[in-house]
Design an enzyme around this catalytic site. Sequence first.
Site, PDB file in Angstrom:
ATOM      1  N   ASP A  10       0.633  -1.100   0.183  1.00  0.00           N
ATOM      2  CA  ASP A  10      -0.128   0.090  -0.027  1.00  0.00           C
ATOM      3  C   ASP A  10       0.798   1.093   0.138  1.00  0.00           C
ATOM      4  O   ASP A  10       0.448   2.254   0.646  1.00  0.00           O
ATOM      5  CB  ASP A  10      -1.189   0.046   1.237  1.00  0.00           C
ATOM      6  CG  ASP A  10      -2.067  -1.098   1.281  1.00  0.00           C
ATOM      7  OD1 ASP A  10      -1.870  -1.997   0.102  1.00  0.00           O
ATOM      8  OD2 ASP A  10      -2.631  -1.367   2.251  1.00  0.00           O
ATOM      9  N   LYS A  86      -5.979  -5.653  -3.451  1.00  0.00           N
ATOM     10  CA  LYS A  86      -6.792  -6.176  -2.211  1.00  0.00           C
ATOM     11  C   LYS A  86      -7.952  -5.049  -1.926  1.00  0.00           C
ATOM     12  O   LYS A  86      -7.878  -4.158  -2.070  1.00  0.00           O
ATOM     13  CB  LYS A  86      -5.976  -6.304  -1.069  1.00  0.00           C
ATOM     14  CG  LYS A  86      -5.247  -5.225  -0.428  1.00  0.00           C
ATOM     15  CD  LYS A  86      -4.252  -5.479   0.706  1.00  0.00           C
ATOM     16  CE  LYS A  86      -3.725  -4.578   1.446  1.00  0.00           C
ATOM     17  NZ  LYS A  86      -4.269  -3.637   2.356  1.00  0.00           N
ATOM     18  N   CYS A 119      -2.177  -2.657   7.932  1.00  0.00           N
ATOM     19  CA  CYS A 119      -2.185  -3.798   6.723  1.00  0.00           C
ATOM     20  C   CYS A 119      -0.505  -4.424   6.968  1.00  0.00           C
ATOM     21  O   CYS A 119      -0.482  -5.620   6.516  1.00  0.00           O
ATOM     22  CB  CYS A 119      -2.014  -3.258   5.345  1.00  0.00           C
ATOM     23  SG  CYS A 119      -4.016  -2.583   5.081  1.00  0.00           S
TER      24      CYS A 119
END
Length: 187
Positions: A10, A86, A119
């Site tokens: 990310d 995701k 995450c």
Amino acid sequence: MAKQALILIDIQNDYFPEGKWPLEGVEAAANKAAQVLQAFRQVGNAVIHVRHEFTSEDAPFFTPGSEGAHLHPKVLNQGNEPVVLKHFVNAFRGTELRALLEQRSITDVVVLGSMSHMCIDGVVRAAADLGYKVTVIHDACATRDLEFNGQVIPAAQAHGAFMAALGFAYADVLSTDEYLKAQAAAV
């Protein structure tokens, strides 16, 4: 012999100062991530990028198809580097991440990116539970201030607490310099 893959989690535009959800220290963390990425590319080890998109247009950040949901230019994927999309905290949930690792016979994963308390934590714990040897590059991760029960937890403290927890039982937690020196010595 261990086969290693770098998983960049990310590192997306919305986490940077001009984005919708800026993180503390994200520029410095992205610079460290770029160093590790370059080292992986130089030796030809596997690199997998992960990016998050929420499924709703009214999400606070990473809205579907937005510029903020794109990978940041400092760590853009190259042609042979897959990008896993995701929709959950854990990058293994509902994605092809595990299959990509298995196709490449990966035994060890190196994780960096954002956010430390979400995450990064989710993927590291899942990877360890799936049997991978995990290394986290702590200075190539970023987070933001958190709030709990009316108390603000500064980003540096949140980051430190999560890195300490991961280092206790789930991963080796190293700086970029420590990791790169260890890799150079192993060659």
